[in-house]
Write a protein that holds these residues in place. Structure first.
Motif, PDB file in Angstrom:
ATOM      1  N   PHE A  96      34.902  34.067  33.917  1.00 12.27           N
ATOM      2  CA  PHE A  96      35.750  33.343  33.848  1.00 12.27           C
ATOM      3  C   PHE A  96      37.356  33.907  33.377  1.00 12.27           C
ATOM      4  CE2 PHE A  96      39.189  29.685  35.218  1.00 12.27           C
ATOM      5  CZ  PHE A  96      38.556  29.128  36.212  1.00 12.27           C
ATOM      6  N   VAL A  97      38.374  34.134  34.839  1.00 11.83           N
ATOM      7  CA  VAL A  97      39.517  35.114  33.998  1.00 11.83           C
ATOM      8  C   VAL A  97      40.852  33.884  33.904  1.00 11.83           C
ATOM      9  CG1 VAL A  97      41.740  36.947  33.692  1.00 11.83           C
ATOM     10  CG2 VAL A  97      38.889  37.092  33.716  1.00 11.83           C
ATOM     11  N   PHE A  98      41.089  32.798  32.898  1.00 10.17           N
ATOM     12  CA  PHE A  98      42.338  31.654  33.747  1.00 10.17           C
ATOM     13  C   PHE A  98      42.949  32.111  31.951  1.00 10.17           C
ATOM     14  CE2 PHE A  98      44.716  28.611  34.729  1.00 10.17           C
ATOM     15  CZ  PHE A  98      45.189  28.714  36.769  1.00 10.17           C
ATOM     16  N   PRO A  99      44.422  31.808  32.161  1.00 13.47           N
ATOM     17  CA  PRO A  99      45.045  31.092  30.777  1.00 13.47           C
ATOM     18  C   PRO A  99      44.520  30.115  30.281  1.00 13.47           C
ATOM     19  CG  PRO A  99      46.511  31.332  32.134  1.00 13.47           C
ATOM     20  CD  PRO A  99      45.271  32.465  33.442  1.00 13.47           C
TER      21      PRO A  99
ATOM     22  N   THR B 227      35.678  37.119  38.252  1.00 11.66           N
ATOM     23  CA  THR B 227      36.438  36.740  38.674  1.00 11.66           C
ATOM     24  C   THR B 227      36.872  38.864  38.744  1.00 11.66           C
ATOM     25  OG1 THR B 227      37.422  35.558  36.796  1.00 11.66           O
ATOM     26  CG2 THR B 227      38.535  36.767  37.886  1.00 11.66           C
ATOM     27  N   GLU B 228      37.828  38.437  40.904  1.00  9.94           N
ATOM     28  CA  GLU B 228      37.760  39.392  41.137  1.00  9.94           C
ATOM     29  C   GLU B 228      39.374  39.133  41.303  1.00  9.94           C
ATOM     30  OE1 GLU B 228      35.648  42.162  44.666  1.00  9.94           O
ATOM     31  OE2 GLU B 228      37.171  40.498  44.692  1.00  9.94           O
ATOM     32  N   LEU B 229      40.309  40.804  40.991  1.00 13.35           N
ATOM     33  CA  LEU B 229      41.459  41.048  41.627  1.00 13.35           C
ATOM     34  C   LEU B 229      41.560  41.955  42.479  1.00 13.35           C
ATOM     35  CD1 LEU B 229      43.531  40.861  37.756  1.00 13.35           C
ATOM     36  CD2 LEU B 229      42.994  39.498  39.787  1.00 13.35           C
ATOM     37  N   LYS B 230      42.261  42.136  43.095  1.00 15.21           N
ATOM     38  CA  LYS B 230      41.637  42.865  44.896  1.00 15.21           C
ATOM     39  C   LYS B 230      43.588  43.944  45.056  1.00 15.21           C
ATOM     40  CE  LYS B 230      38.894  44.165  48.568  1.00 15.21           C
ATOM     41  NZ  LYS B 230      37.858  43.612  48.838  1.00 15.21           N
TER      42      LYS B 230
ATOM     43  N   SER C 132      40.577  36.224  43.010  1.00 16.92           N
ATOM     44  CA  SER C 132      39.281  35.506  43.298  1.00 16.92           C
ATOM     45  C   SER C 132      38.658  35.313  42.619  1.00 16.92           C
ATOM     46  CB  SER C 132      38.047  36.115  44.755  1.00 16.92           C
ATOM     47  OG  SER C 132      39.436  36.205  45.881  1.00 16.92           O
ATOM     48  N   TYR C 133      37.246  33.808  42.366  1.00 15.10           N
ATOM     49  CA  TYR C 133      36.561  33.413  41.257  1.00 15.10           C
ATOM     50  C   TYR C 133      34.590  33.311  42.460  1.00 15.10           C
ATOM     51  CZ  TYR C 133      40.196  32.333  38.312  1.00 15.10           C
ATOM     52  OH  TYR C 133      41.072  32.206  37.160  1.00 15.10           O
TER      53      TYR C 133
ATOM     54  N   LYS D 243      39.098  32.178  46.438  1.00 13.27           N
ATOM     55  CA  LYS D 243      40.171  32.457  46.612  1.00 13.27           C
ATOM     56  C   LYS D 243      41.499  32.011  46.148  1.00 13.27           C
ATOM     57  CE  LYS D 243      38.612  35.264  50.365  1.00 13.27           C
ATOM     58  NZ  LYS D 243      39.083  36.649  51.806  1.00 13.27           N
ATOM     59  N   LEU D 244      41.572  32.407  44.824  1.00 14.22           N
ATOM     60  CA  LEU D 244      42.827  31.246  44.389  1.00 14.22           C
ATOM     61  C   LEU D 244      44.619  32.073  45.207  1.00 14.22           C
ATOM     62  CD1 LEU D 244      43.958  29.730  41.750  1.00 14.22           C
ATOM     63  CD2 LEU D 244      44.096  31.279  40.850  1.00 14.22           C
TER      64      LEU D 244
END
Length: 785
Positions: free
Chosen positions: A446-449, A463-466, A487-488, A503-504
């Motif tokens: 889980f990637v989030f500051p 965590t997906e960055l696309k 997205s998570y 989808k954040l």
């Protein structure tokens, strides 16, 4: 071929099959097992469920009606060396010759089943009818008699600690039976007074208690340590049941057995091996051949010839076992799950070694893993058929499974497609080209500051960055879509078959660098404004999917559920209002001079597969979707609208040719108008195995799309409760599939039965079947639902 010829051909074909002898290869004194029946005076168990206990079944029937494979086998000649005879016998199925020994064994299996379910005095007999020439009908008669029931149930577990744990609520792990997976608060035992003396339920109760204990330190405990004593002396058909605890038994090298109380275990040392070779390894730590050892977080990480292929911090965060911790089977499961998410590793195996120190039982834990192939390249080539227009598509794929040495999965794809459009009605189109590419990075965490490490470990989300770019070229227009998303993705802890995607942020920028003036002028003003202009789609969404299909157990019923929800434009609309942005002549806000969409959208799809027997299955699907544009948009973006018809919808229509509603379709109707905001899909399919990898299906499809509100250019296309049921299109058809287990090729045909786009009696297309106006065919990969 007209309708009369088709009917005559079908009648002749059926008569030909009926005339074939099904006993051609049944010898003298032998009988073909023609039919099996189960007659029971107990209605608690269906005959169809009981047939799985029979040792011998009749020849397979296609769609449950015709022994087609037996007929094919009988078409072969007696010379087995001839090629044609070999092929016919390979495709067909040899006659099933009745075996009285197997009949007796089947009766015994049925009796054993009923005894296990509490019908101790059940009687099963078999009768054989051979009145038909060389054919036998076997009937199993079941007399269940009065079942035994549990009068009193007590747990007499002498260990007070174990006894207290056994009375807790069952753990929520999906591996346990669903009977107590969703148990209410305060729930303890599965065994209830006055319930049937069902041995399967007794075993589930033992497993429930075992799972509770193994989550509280009892590593060496198994369900065989629990035993039942049943007393039926009080009265007939009444059982007093008592559960007892057996002591822990250890067999020494000399064969002697030592009994002792059950003990709780604690973790001593934890070690991770990253380069374990399961083939060439010997015994002991020396077999790991480590080149470097790293100590982190109380665990030891042994690296081999591949060096620090995965960072120590990533491995440490994936381990849920720590020194000094009491053994918990749940932590072991979490560790397996976390390591399975690391794409850079494979062959995960956790081993424990028992050690006794000062009357305390401890476990040394070794987590064995192997590095997987880091990079891979693949090429895909596929043929396409959309509304009768043929084309091809190809893609080049690249994957790196350990991009930053944290098991990050980097994926890149370049795709190109071409499709002939010469067959489109009244359009005079030549071809369709598509070229695009996408890239994504999947982080196994889980990637989030600003979040603590413990919180991230509990979430266990990837965590997906696309980002992607797609350019479509048609004679009417050119369109480019630039997309990006954050997205998570995670699986349900209580059910590993359930998947969540949040989808954040989901951004689409639709840009039309070119549009044909004649085409644009032919469109209604609202359609051109909202569907063929530059715009932003910025939103967020959530989807849930569940599928209990198991390729290792294809003989059980399956069901699937997918639900999704999406919102777009609210954040931008709020910013426009706060900043005091001005609206254009159409009453819409803009971002950088470009329109943006605002809508909500929800979809739900449910499918179920019912196994009739080993080669026949019934499947149905229900799908509903609703989208509502509001605020900054009066119409849904073209990319988010629904279409109907095609290989995964109502198969009597080609893709995007059905609907909306009962809007009349003419030769000049643009495909852009055959879109809607509401969808309904209903599908019923009977699937039957033929031979080798071939499968046939017969199906009925129903459904349509509608607009959420009336539009002048889509007359009768809106959803109206007073008439929507009259606008549900219906089609039927046959399909042929090639099932290779890991993928399935599908060729489906569809014939219109009821067409809401026609008027009056012309709607009933089933009265005039033809291959010109009422027929469609589809080629696809995978099941339609």
């Amino acid at each position: 071929m007209n309708r009369t010829h088709l009917i005559l051909f079908f009648v002749c074909f059926v008569m030909l099959l009926a005339s074939c002898s099904s006993t051609k290869y049944v010898g003298d004194g032998e009988y073909l097992l023609d039919k099996v029946e189960i007659i029971s005076d107990n209605k608690s168990h269906k005959s169809s469920d009981l047939k799985s206990y029979l040792r011998q079944q009749p020849n397979f029937k296609v769609f449950g009606l015709m022994k087609w494979q037996l007929f094919v086998y009988d078409w072969s000649g007696r010379n087995e060396k001839r090629w044609i005879n070999k092929q016919l016998r390979r495709i067909g199925e040899a006659p099933v010759i009745m075996d009285t020994t197997l009949v007796d064994q089947s009766a015994a299996e049925l009796e054993r089943f009923y005894v296990n379910k509490g019908y101790i005095n059940a009687e099963v007999t078999a009768s054989i009818d051979t009145s038909k020439r060389k054919k036998a009908v076997v009937t199993y008669h079941i007399k269940a008699n009065e079942p035994y029931r549990i009068r009193n149930y007590t747990m007499n577990l002498e260990d007070t600690k174990i006894d207290s744990i056994a009375r807790l609520k069952a753990p929520r792990r999906s591996k346990l039976t669903s009977a107590f997976r969703s148990a209410p608060e305060g729930y303890t035992s599965l065994i209830k007074e006055n319930a049937l003396f069902d041995r399967d339920e007794l075993d589930k109760e033992r497993q429930r208690i075992t799972s509770l204990l193994r989550r509280r330190g009892y590593y060496a405990f198994n369900r065989d340590n629990l035993a039942y004593v049943a007393d039926s002396a009080f009265n007939q058909n009444i059982v007093d049941l008592e559960m007892l605890l057996k002591p822990y038994r250890q067999v020494n090298l000399d064969g002697s057995v030592v009994e002792s109380p059950h003990k709780q275990y604690y973790i001593k040392d934890v070690m991770v091996v990253t380069d374990y070779d399961p083939i060439g390894a010997g015994e002991g730590e020396a077999a790991f051949n480590p080149t470097d050892t790293v100590q982190t977080g109380g665990i030891s990480i042994l690296y081999g010839k591949n060096g620090h292929s995965v960072r120590p911090s990533v491995l440490r965060k994936s381990v849920f076992l720590s020194p000094g911790q009491r053994f918990n089977e749940r932590n072991v499961e979490q560790t397996y799950s976390s390591f399975a998410a690391l794409r850079a590793l494979k062959n995960v195996n956790i081993r424990f070694t028992e050690i006794e120190e000062q009357d305390t039982m401890k476990l040394n834990c070794v987590i064995l893993t192997s590095p997987t192939k880091t990079q891979g390249v693949g090429v895909e080539l596929e043929g396409t058929n959309s509304a009768g227009d043929f084309g091809f598509a190809s893609s080049l794929n690249y994957q790196h499974r350990n991009l930053f040495k944290g098991s990050e999965l980097f994926s890149a794809k370049i795709r190109g497609a071409y499709e002939s459009l010469s067959g489109n009605k009244g359009s005079g189109l030549a071809s369709y080209w598509e070229l695009g590419g996408e890239a994504s990075v999947l982080f196994p965490r889980f990637v989030f500051p600003f979040l603590s490490e413990n919180f991230r470990r509990k979430l266990r989300a990837s965590t997906e960055l696309k980002v992607s770019y797609n350019r479509q070229t048609r004679p009417e227009y050119e369109r480019a879509i630039l997309s990006g998303g954050w997205s998570y993705i995670w699986q349900d802890r209580t059910n590993s078959q359930a998947r969540h995607v949040f989808k954040l942020l989901d951004i689409d920028y639709v840009y039309l660098p070119k549009i044909d003036a004649d085409f644009k002028n032919s469109l209604p003003a609202s359609t051109a404004l909202y569907n063929y202009s530059d715009q932003f789609i910025v939103g967020a969404g959530y989807s849930y999917s569940f599928n209990n299909f198991n390729p290792q157990n294809r003989q059980r019923n399956t069901h699937s559920l997918r639900a999704s929800f999406e919102m777009a434009g609210n954040l931008l609309n709020g910013l426009s209002r706060v900043t005091g942005a001005k609206k254009d002549a159409e009453g819409r806000y803009k971002l950088f001079g470009i329109n943006y969409a605002q809508f909500i959208k929800g979809d739900i799809d449910f499918g179920k597969g019912i196994v009739l027997d080993s080669r026949n299955k019934l499947a149905f699907h229900v799908g509903v979707g609703v989208a509502f544009p509001y605020g900054n948009a009066k119409m849904l973006p073209f990319e988010r609208r629904y279409f109907s018809g095609g290989a995964n919808s109502v198969r009597g229509w080609s893709v995007r040719e059905l609907g909306p509603g009962s809007m009349e379709i003419t030769d000049t109707t643009s495909f852009a108008l055959q879109a809607g905001d509401i969808r309904l899909d209903l599908n019923l399919e009977y699937r039957t195995k033929l031979f080798w990898k071939f499968e046939m299906a017969a199906y009925v499809d129903a459904g349509n799309i509608w607009t959420i509100r009336p539009y002048e250019d889509q007359k009768d296309g809106n959803f109206d409760f007073s008439r929507f049921y009259k606008e549900i299109a219906v089609s039927y058809g046959l399909g042929l599939r090639l099932d290779f287990d890991f993928f399935l090729l599908r060729f489906d045909t569809g014939m219109k039965a009821y067409n809401p786009q026609e008027r009056g009696s012309m709607r009933w297309a089933i009265t005039r079947p033809n291959f010109k106006d009422n027929f469609a065919w589809h080629f696809a990969v995978g099941y339609p639902f």
